[in-house]
Scaffold this motif. Sequence first.
Motif, short mmCIF file in Angstrom:
data_model
loop_
_atom_site.label_atom_id
_atom_site.label_comp_id
_atom_site.label_asym_id
_atom_site.label_seq_id
_atom_site.Cartn_x
_atom_site.Cartn_y
_atom_site.Cartn_z
N HIS A 395 0.79 -1.09 0.14
CA HIS A 395 0.06 0.18 -0.29
C HIS A 395 0.56 0.68 0.17
O HIS A 395 0.52 2.48 -0.76
N TYR A 396 2.42 1.12 0.94
CA TYR A 396 3.03 1.97 1.08
C TYR A 396 3.50 2.03 -0.54
O TYR A 396 3.56 3.90 -1.08
N TYR A 421 -1.63 7.23 2.25
CA TYR A 421 -1.67 8.21 2.62
C TYR A 421 0.24 8.75 2.71
O TYR A 421 0.55 9.55 2.93
N GLN A 422 0.64 7.71 4.07
CA GLN A 422 1.62 7.94 4.14
C GLN A 422 2.77 7.98 2.90
O GLN A 422 3.52 8.85 3.37
N GLY A 423 3.13 7.33 2.26
CA GLY A 423 3.24 6.86 1.32
C GLY A 423 3.75 7.83 0.61
O GLY A 423 4.62 9.08 -0.34
N LEU A 424 2.33 8.46 0.10
CA LEU A 424 1.98 9.47 -0.61
C LEU A 424 2.93 10.69 -0.41
O LEU A 424 3.49 11.77 -0.77
N TYR A 435 -7.20 11.82 4.67
CA TYR A 435 -7.62 10.51 4.92
C TYR A 435 -8.77 10.20 5.32
O TYR A 435 -8.70 10.85 6.28
N TYR A 436 -9.63 9.46 5.37
CA TYR A 436 -10.70 8.86 6.08
C TYR A 436 -10.83 7.10 6.67
O TYR A 436 -10.35 6.15 5.79
N ASN A 437 -11.75 6.86 7.55
CA ASN A 437 -11.37 5.51 7.76
C ASN A 437 -12.14 4.76 7.10
O ASN A 437 -11.86 3.48 6.43
N THR A 438 -13.46 5.17 6.92
CA THR A 438 -14.45 4.31 6.09
C THR A 438 -15.49 5.32 4.83
O THR A 438 -14.50 6.51 4.98
N VAL A 439 -15.95 4.72 4.33
CA VAL A 439 -16.93 4.76 3.44
C VAL A 439 -17.80 6.86 3.72
O VAL A 439 -17.81 6.73 3.03
#
Length: 476
Positions: A395-396, A421-424, A435-439
């Motif tokens: 994902h990163y 998100y962190q890689g970006l 960044y969001y936890n859920t849809v």
Amino acid sequence: MKNLSLGNIAKAVNGTLFGADSFSEAAEAAGVVIDSRKVEENYLFIAVKGERVDGHDFIEDVFAKKALCVICEKKPDDKSNGMGPYILVESSLQALKDIAAFYRESLDIKIVGITGSVGKTSTKEFIASVLEQNFRVLKTEGNFNNEIGVPLTLLSIRDYHEVAVVEMGISDFGEMHRLSYMVKPDVCVMTNIGLCHLENLGSRDGILKAKSEIFDFATENCYAVLNKDDDKLSTIPENHAAYDCLNKVKKYIFYGMQKGENKGDVFAENIKTNGIYGTESTICFTRVNGTAEKIEVSFSLPGRHMVYNAMAAIAVGSLFDMNSKDMKRGIENIKSVGSRLNIVETGKYTVIDDCYNANPVSMKSSIDVLDSADTRKVAILGDMFELGADEKKLHYGVGAYLGEKMIDTAFLVGTLSENIYQGLKDSNKNMECYYYNTVEDLLMFLDLMVKQGDTILVKASHAMHFERIVERLREL
């Protein structure tokens, strides 16, 4: 259906037939289904117990629809005295597979089996579209590519079909072996060996081993159509002596982007991507008889990676001795399928609906498509599942790849996507990202974050249910 009399069915499934006289025992099923809603007169209904629905609960209903027979794991209740013949088995699901394998043996038809980590469905659509120009073709519908979908696909073949194009998907060792036993492909197409189902298969070498089981029951003198640019698939001929199943391969047909001495039997030149609205290329190929030809193609699906699908289709079409004109027409007739790089014009936004599924390879390809748009570009990306121990790292890596592109805004959704998100952020400090936890969390603010005229990519694994985001964008 050919040879599918009740007597033959009972033998094929190693079951016991009840309630049939000599006349009905010779009767042939008109169709085979596991969904009671699809039962028609003289159909065979297989009562499969699923996670939410048990087919045994609908036996009375299917006999009311004049079903020919039912396969079940327990004696049906005859509440209405209208019960017809039934075949008792230990496992209805195994019976489904046994019937499909038996039925396939009776068919005088060529079958193209398609597997790979990424692009199976798109490749299936390209191949079917090409073959349909000359033949009556049956192809896998929807996502019917597993141990339930594949037998149902085979049991949909009728006498008038000349070719079947069957998608074969797996997530563990042994599954492809069982699928190959049913399908017995004459042509085996392998698109690539990517990073899917690593939880069970462990590594790309494990994926290669599992997917190569497609050759276990392929027909003698079958053809193998392989992506030469994939470092794993290109080694398959080298393993010829190591695996007895490969000895039945008559010829390997390779396709890819490589030029010069490393080029395959099919390769592409002059690739031009027309933003998100299509792709053009010159596809060069050499027929089995040594004749070299070229086809200029232009199709509506976006992305350089789609050219691979077109090359695979031309490789298969040439094996069926199709002429260039018909193959070109088949390529250019192709359309997107479901939520796979489907361009949706809402009137306010251009949505790239690619939320059917996701893995690191397909995610990066879709990001490339978005990057080719000439408007403000928005990426809405979510979790990718079944990636095994390296899921966070993978994902990163997607985030780092996204950071290299000229994307204006990114929304990352899901537990694992925090790594995107962190890689970006680590690779691009300036790109606007959230960044969001859920849809549900994203949907609360989506209408405030996107702008009229945006091109918006929506992509995640199917279990993230990103189709809800596409629907919201349609409504805004």
